[in-house]
Motif scaffolding. Structure first.
Motif, PDB file in Angstrom:
ATOM      1  N   ILE A   1    -102.204  58.402 -51.489  1.00  0.00           N
ATOM      2  CA  ILE A   1    -103.139  59.011 -52.436  1.00  0.00           C
ATOM      3  C   ILE A   1    -103.088  60.528 -52.276  1.00  0.00           C
ATOM      4  O   ILE A   1    -102.717  61.028 -51.207  1.00  0.00           O
ATOM      5  N   PRO A   2    -103.420  61.236 -53.367  1.00  0.00           N
ATOM      6  CA  PRO A   2    -103.825  60.699 -54.671  1.00  0.00           C
ATOM      7  C   PRO A   2    -102.647  60.109 -55.446  1.00  0.00           C
ATOM      8  O   PRO A   2    -101.534  60.615 -55.381  1.00  0.00           O
TER       9      PRO A   2
ATOM     10  N   ARG B   1    -112.147  56.836 -61.892  1.00  0.00           N
ATOM     11  CA  ARG B   1    -111.953  57.158 -60.483  1.00  0.00           C
ATOM     12  C   ARG B   1    -112.058  55.877 -59.652  1.00  0.00           C
ATOM     13  O   ARG B   1    -113.006  55.113 -59.815  1.00  0.00           O
TER      14      ARG B   1
ATOM     15  N   TRP C   1    -108.299  57.732 -55.087  1.00  0.00           N
ATOM     16  CA  TRP C   1    -108.662  58.806 -54.179  1.00  0.00           C
ATOM     17  C   TRP C   1    -109.466  58.237 -53.011  1.00  0.00           C
ATOM     18  O   TRP C   1    -109.820  57.057 -52.985  1.00  0.00           O
TER      19      TRP C   1
ATOM     20  N   GLY D   1    -108.905  66.027 -57.982  1.00  0.00           N
ATOM     21  CA  GLY D   1    -110.027  65.401 -58.686  1.00  0.00           C
ATOM     22  C   GLY D   1    -110.773  66.329 -59.629  1.00  0.00           C
ATOM     23  O   GLY D   1    -110.964  66.001 -60.811  1.00  0.00           O
TER      24      GLY D   1
ATOM     25  N   CYS E   1    -106.666  64.971 -52.644  1.00  0.00           N
ATOM     26  CA  CYS E   1    -107.550  64.366 -53.652  1.00  0.00           C
ATOM     27  C   CYS E   1    -108.654  65.337 -54.051  1.00  0.00           C
ATOM     28  O   CYS E   1    -109.069  65.395 -55.215  1.00  0.00           O
TER      29      CYS E   1
ATOM     30  N   ASP F   1    -112.171  54.735 -55.759  1.00  0.00           N
ATOM     31  CA  ASP F   1    -112.252  55.025 -54.329  1.00  0.00           C
ATOM     32  C   ASP F   1    -111.535  53.893 -53.587  1.00  0.00           C
ATOM     33  O   ASP F   1    -112.012  52.756 -53.567  1.00  0.00           O
TER      34      ASP F   1
ATOM     35  N   ASP G   1    -107.442  57.416 -61.395  1.00  0.00           N
ATOM     36  CA  ASP G   1    -107.220  58.299 -60.247  1.00  0.00           C
ATOM     37  C   ASP G   1    -107.643  57.575 -58.969  1.00  0.00           C
ATOM     38  O   ASP G   1    -108.829  57.300 -58.765  1.00  0.00           O
TER      39      ASP G   1
ATOM     40  N   CYS H   1    -109.224  62.365 -48.081  1.00  0.00           N
ATOM     41  CA  CYS H   1    -107.936  62.845 -48.588  1.00  0.00           C
ATOM     42  C   CYS H   1    -108.060  64.284 -49.102  1.00  0.00           C
ATOM     43  O   CYS H   1    -108.716  64.532 -50.126  1.00  0.00           O
TER      44      CYS H   1
END
Length: 295
Positions: A87-88, A69, A40, A51, A47, A71, A38, A44
Motif C-alpha cells: 500500500i497504497p 477508501r 491504505w 490520500g 498513504c 483501511d 484507495d 503507511c
C-alpha cells in the motif's frame, strides 16, 4: 489515510468502504460512475501523502468519479479479495470490473493524467464542453463532405478525423470509420465519443450476416429461450436507434440466463449503455440491470 483526514469535514464524493457495503457502494455504483478504490493504512507514510490528494481531486472533479477508501487493517477481506500486496494501491472500477490501477504515492499531475487516460474530467469542464458537440446534421452525407474538406485544409487536426468517423457511422460506412478511429492519437482514443463510436462499430459488425428482425422475432415467438435470436434482435434495435427495445431484449436475456455465452447479456447491456446518449434512459436501465444482478 491519516487520522486528520478521516475526521475532517466529509466530502460527498469520498467514503469509507466496508465488507458489508462494498457490493452496493463500489461495484453497483461503478455501473453508473467510475469509482477509485484507495487501499491504505494509518501506519503507511506514502498513504498519508496520497490520500489527501485523491480526496482533493474527488471534490474538484465534482462527481466525475467517487473515491472509496479501504483501511486494509479494518477490512482484510476486501484487501484479500483484491490481492493487495503493498500500500497504497489504487484501483479504478468501472461497470463492476477493475479496469486499471497503480501502486505508490503518485504526484498530483500523474493522478490527473491517470484520470484523463480513462476519460474522467472535472464535471464543470465536461458541462462547458457539451455545447460544442453539435447535434447530428439532418444530412450526414453532407456532413461527411464538409469534414473531408476541412481535413484537407487542416490534415493534422485529429479532432476533425474523429468527427469524420462519427459522421461516417451515420452513413453506414463502418469500415472507413474504424480505420479513422484506429489512427487516432492516444489523447482522443479514450474520448467518450470515441468509446461510443467503437461500441457502435461492434454492434454493426454483429449484423453482417444476421437474419432480419422479422425472422428473429418469429424465432423468439417459437422459442422464448432462443437467446441468440434475442441478442441479435436487440442489436438490430440499437443500431436502428430504438434503444429501449434493444435494452428490453438484453434485459430479458439477463433474466433468463445471466451466464449465457460468458455473460453476454451483461456485456451487451454495458456496450449498449456506451452507445446510447439518452442519459436518463441509460440510468434507468443500469438500475434495472443492477437489480437483476443482485438477485
Amino acid at each position: 489515510m491519516p487520522p486528520e483526514t478521516a475526521s475532517s469535514p466529509p466530502n460527498s464524493y469520498v467514503f469509507d468502504a466496508t465488507t458489508a457495503s462494498f457490493e452496493a457502494e463500489v461495484l453497483q455504483k461503478s455501473l453508473q460512475i467510475p469509482v477509485l478504490v484507495d487501499f491504505w493504512a494509518e501506519w503507511c507514510g506514502p498513504c498519508k501523502a496520497l490520500g489527501p490528494i485523491l480526496e482533493k481531486l474527488a471534490g474538484e472533479y465534482n462527481g466525475a468519479f467517487e473515491l472509496a477508501r479501504v483501511d486494509t487493517e479494518a477490512e482484510p477481506q476486501i484487501a484479500g479479495a483484491f490481492q493487495i500486496r503493498s500500500i497504497p494501491t489504487v484501483f479504478l472500477v468501472r461497470d463492476g470490473q477493475i479496469v486499471d490501477g497503480f501502486q505508490g504515492a503518485l504526484p498530483e499531475g500523474q493522478l490527473r493524467e491517470f484520470l484523463s487516460r480513462h476519460g474522467i474530467a472535472p464535471a464543470e469542464a465536461a458541462a462547458e464542453a457539451a455545447p460544442e458537440q453539435a447535434a447530428p446534421p439532418a444530412d450526414p452525407h453532407a456532413e461527411v463532405m464538409r469534414l473531408r474538406q476541412a481535413i484537407e485544409a487542416e490534415p493534422d487536426k485529429a479532432e476533425l478525423k474523429l468527427d469524420l468517423a462519427l459522421a461516417l457511422l451515420q452513413t453506414g460506412a463502418a469500415a472507413e470509420a474504424g480505420q479513422l478511429l484506429d489512427a487516432l492519437p492516444a489523447n482522443l482514443a479514450t474520448d467518450d465519443r470515441t468509446v461510443r463510436a467503437r461500441a457502435r462499430l461492434g454492434f454493426a459488425s454483429l449484423l453482417e450476416d444476421a437474419p432480419p428482425p422479422q425472422v428473429l422475432e418469429a424465432a423468439i415467438a417459437a422459442n422464448p429461450d432462443d437467446l441468440k435470436a434475442r441478442h441479435l434482435l436487440g442489436v438490430h434495435h440499437i443500431v436502428a436507434g430504438d434503444a429501449e427495445a434493444g435494452f428490453e431484449q438484453f434485459l430479458e436475456m439477463l433474466r433468463r440466463n445471466r451466464d449465457f455465452e460468458e455473460s453476454l447479456p451483461k456485456k451487451a447491456l454495458i456496450d449498449a449503455f456506451r452507445v446510447v446518449e439518452d442519459e436518463d434512459m441509460v440510468g434507468r436501465y443500469r438500475r434495472k440491470m443492477s437489480s437483476l444482478l443482485l438477485v
